[in-house]
Design a protein around this motif. Structure first.
Motif, PDB file in Angstrom:
ATOM      1  N   THR A  18       0.858  -1.181   0.000  1.00  0.00           N
ATOM      2  CA  THR A  18       0.000   0.000   0.000  1.00  0.00           C
ATOM      3  C   THR A  18       0.899   1.237   0.000  1.00  0.00           C
ATOM      4  OG1 THR A  18      -0.072   0.223   2.408  1.00  0.00           O
ATOM      5  CG2 THR A  18      -1.749  -1.227   1.376  1.00  0.00           C
ATOM      6  N   PRO A  19       0.351   2.403  -0.339  1.00  0.00           N
ATOM      7  CA  PRO A  19       1.174   3.626  -0.326  1.00  0.00           C
ATOM      8  C   PRO A  19       1.845   3.878   1.034  1.00  0.00           C
ATOM      9  CG  PRO A  19      -0.853   4.041  -1.506  1.00  0.00           C
ATOM     10  CD  PRO A  19      -0.980   2.664  -0.901  1.00  0.00           C
ATOM     11  N   ARG A  20       1.129   3.659   2.131  1.00  0.00           N
ATOM     12  CA  ARG A  20       1.715   3.892   3.454  1.00  0.00           C
ATOM     13  C   ARG A  20       2.807   2.866   3.760  1.00  0.00           C
ATOM     14  NH1 ARG A  20       1.838   8.342   6.521  1.00  0.00           N
ATOM     15  NH2 ARG A  20      -0.321   8.668   5.984  1.00  0.00           N
ATOM     16  N   GLU A  21       2.603   1.620   3.338  1.00  0.00           N
ATOM     17  CA  GLU A  21       3.628   0.590   3.542  1.00  0.00           C
ATOM     18  C   GLU A  21       4.878   0.911   2.728  1.00  0.00           C
ATOM     19  OE1 GLU A  21       0.607  -3.176   4.385  1.00  0.00           O
ATOM     20  OE2 GLU A  21       1.382  -2.845   2.363  1.00  0.00           O
ATOM     21  N   ARG A  22       4.705   1.476   1.551  1.00  0.00           N
ATOM     22  CA  ARG A  22       5.854   1.880   0.731  1.00  0.00           C
ATOM     23  C   ARG A  22       6.679   2.941   1.454  1.00  0.00           C
ATOM     24  NH1 ARG A  22       2.260   2.549  -4.513  1.00  0.00           N
ATOM     25  NH2 ARG A  22       1.993   0.352  -4.951  1.00  0.00           N
TER      26      ARG A  22
END
Length: 89
Positions: free
Chosen positions: A35-39
């Motif tokens: 996900t964008p936050r995990e990236r």
């Protein structure tokens, strides 16, 4: 920015006995699985930041960062920050 180059041998003899390495199982850009936050968390880890450093920068609790990092490890099939760094660099 971080780029990963991967050369693929499509010949029949590329993987004798059908055995494949860890890198063969990963997409060209492993971050696509996240996900964008995990990236963002993965990139901060690759910069050498610890969970206690990441949490205030993202306005999240340490526990939330830990949960996101566990999810990153699971999705990328790694068990440590060192393995994560090897994939991202």
């Amino acid at each position: 920015a971080c780029y990963i180059l991967r050369f693929i041998d499509t010949s029949e003899h590329a993987h004798p006995g059908g055995r494949r390495s860890l890198h063969d199982a990963l997409p060209a850009d492993p971050l696509q699985k996240l996900t964008p936050r995990e990236r963002i968390v993965a990139r901060m880890v690759s910069e050498g930041l610890g969970n206690d450093d990441i949490a205030p920068r993202l306005n999240r609790s340490r526990r939330t960062v830990e949960s996101q990092l566990v999810s990153v490890f699971r999705k990328l099939e790694v068990r440590s920050r060192l393995q994560l760094l090897r994939i991202l660099n």
